[in-house]
Design an enzyme around this catalytic site. Sequence first.
Site, PDB file in Angstrom:
ATOM      1  N   HIS A 155      54.844  40.764  31.983  1.00  0.00           N
ATOM      2  CA  HIS A 155      55.140  40.027  33.176  1.00  0.00           C
ATOM      3  C   HIS A 155      53.709  39.152  33.525  1.00  0.00           C
ATOM      4  O   HIS A 155      54.032  38.262  34.172  1.00  0.00           O
ATOM      5  CB  HIS A 155      55.354  40.978  34.547  1.00  0.00           C
ATOM      6  CG  HIS A 155      54.350  41.844  34.949  1.00  0.00           C
ATOM      7  ND1 HIS A 155      53.983  43.199  34.700  1.00  0.00           N
ATOM      8  CD2 HIS A 155      53.425  41.456  35.929  1.00  0.00           C
ATOM      9  CE1 HIS A 155      53.168  43.685  35.558  1.00  0.00           C
ATOM     10  NE2 HIS A 155      52.656  42.699  35.945  1.00  0.00           N
ATOM     11  N   ASP A 185      56.918  46.252  29.247  1.00  0.00           N
ATOM     12  CA  ASP A 185      56.237  45.540  29.847  1.00  0.00           C
ATOM     13  C   ASP A 185      54.899  45.452  29.279  1.00  0.00           C
ATOM     14  O   ASP A 185      53.798  45.515  30.120  1.00  0.00           O
ATOM     15  CB  ASP A 185      56.365  45.872  31.119  1.00  0.00           C
ATOM     16  CG  ASP A 185      55.460  44.891  32.277  1.00  0.00           C
ATOM     17  OD1 ASP A 185      55.580  43.853  32.084  1.00  0.00           O
ATOM     18  OD2 ASP A 185      54.774  45.601  33.307  1.00  0.00           O
ATOM     19  N   SER A 267      47.300  44.226  36.841  1.00  0.00           N
ATOM     20  CA  SER A 267      48.029  44.487  35.935  1.00  0.00           C
ATOM     21  C   SER A 267      47.693  44.031  34.487  1.00  0.00           C
ATOM     22  O   SER A 267      46.952  42.983  34.488  1.00  0.00           O
ATOM     23  CB  SER A 267      49.321  43.756  36.251  1.00  0.00           C
ATOM     24  OG  SER A 267      50.194  44.101  37.376  1.00  0.00           O
TER      25      SER A 267
END
Length: 453
Positions: A155, A185, A267
Amino acid sequence: MSLFDDDFYSTKVSKRASRESKKGDFAFPYKSKERKWSNVRIAFVSSITSAVAATLLFGAVFGDGGGIGNGGGAVATAGSVQAVDPLERPIQASAKVRPAVVSVINQQMYALGIGNGKPLPEGSEGKGTLRQAGVGSGVIISKKDGKAIIITNYHVIDQAQAVKVVLMDGETREASIVGKDQITDLAVLEIDAKGIDVVAEIGDSSALRPAEYIIAIGNPLGLGESVTTGSVSKTKQIVPVSLNQDGVYDWEQEVIQIDASINQGNSGGPLIDLNGRVVGINSMKIADLGVEGIGFAIPINLAMPIVESLIKLGHVPRPYLGVYTMDLEQYWEQQGFEDAYGDAGEEDLLPDAEAPEEESDDVIEGTVPKLNLPDDIYDGVIVLEAVGPAQEAGLLFNDVIVKLDGQAVSSTMGLRKYLYGSKKIGDEIEISYYRDGKLKVAKFKLGEKEDEE
């Protein structure tokens, strides 16, 4: 002759006293004339000596602070300080990894003019300008053939038309996407390895224990490299996720639950243990009113096979059924809404669980047509479009799949879990589905879909 038999009161030195006196010349120099004091002092000195010896032995065995595997010895600056001062261990662990942590910039094409607006669709090169659409983090795990390999989240670089990486010293380099996988992911980037001397060491996430100290490193909110600390709340947590970010949970992910602060921009950064080894990839957090300290990281033991596949193939091979679906439960909810408030229209159409690249005309016009199903069928998945193997087997729009190989399936998540967990590319599958109220069965071989997009 003495008046008393007791030599203590005699003025004459007896032969026995003389012998005792001679033996005393060779006795312990600090020995008291009273034997009971000598025993106490000797016992005390022996106890002190034993305690010192035990302390030295314990330090010799455990003094290096080593953990699982090669432990603290991997930290070049640790030495004996690591055993004596445990507060130094997080500092040494983060210092070992930080040079391998990078910031990742997702650039997308925006229309010319004042204001950010929305990114232009893919294929709009030359019609706008590249701008920063988002930031995240990554970690360098290896160098090969003059290239440095970076792990980050899917993402973080999703929809990117260009990707840049900022090293710890502030240098910005162009990055290319080696491969990405939406299901897990994860994504792999590649940059020029010139001047990069440090790569992160991969640890063992299966060895983590609840309450174990961990460190999260990343680029929170685009503020630059930052370190947060915490502990492992749960070593294995199953979290439902919406792959298309449409509010429909269509996959489940196994993660490590932590209480270290994870914010937007963290992230893709590494989660490390006190030995400075990567045990997870920071991925997400729960952001809700009244929720504190719930973050998640992808276990490195699950991530590395995906990363290796992305490096080797550019994608993760998985069995491919060839259907784009919507949960039957969503259909019933939609029907209930329409019965209560009238036709929802196009804007209120519930999103499909896995949107196809080109939806069928019936879906675009508005709602899924009325289904003809037996009264006792409440669970299943509606086929919005059949392609590839499913199309060749004869599946059509509006078919309702209820079983895979005789096992009931109630959602797109269940369909995916069965395919990816129980089947392989080329395996034969039996699908039970309803069409116009009649139960039908189709058998065919699963294909392979290389591109998640």
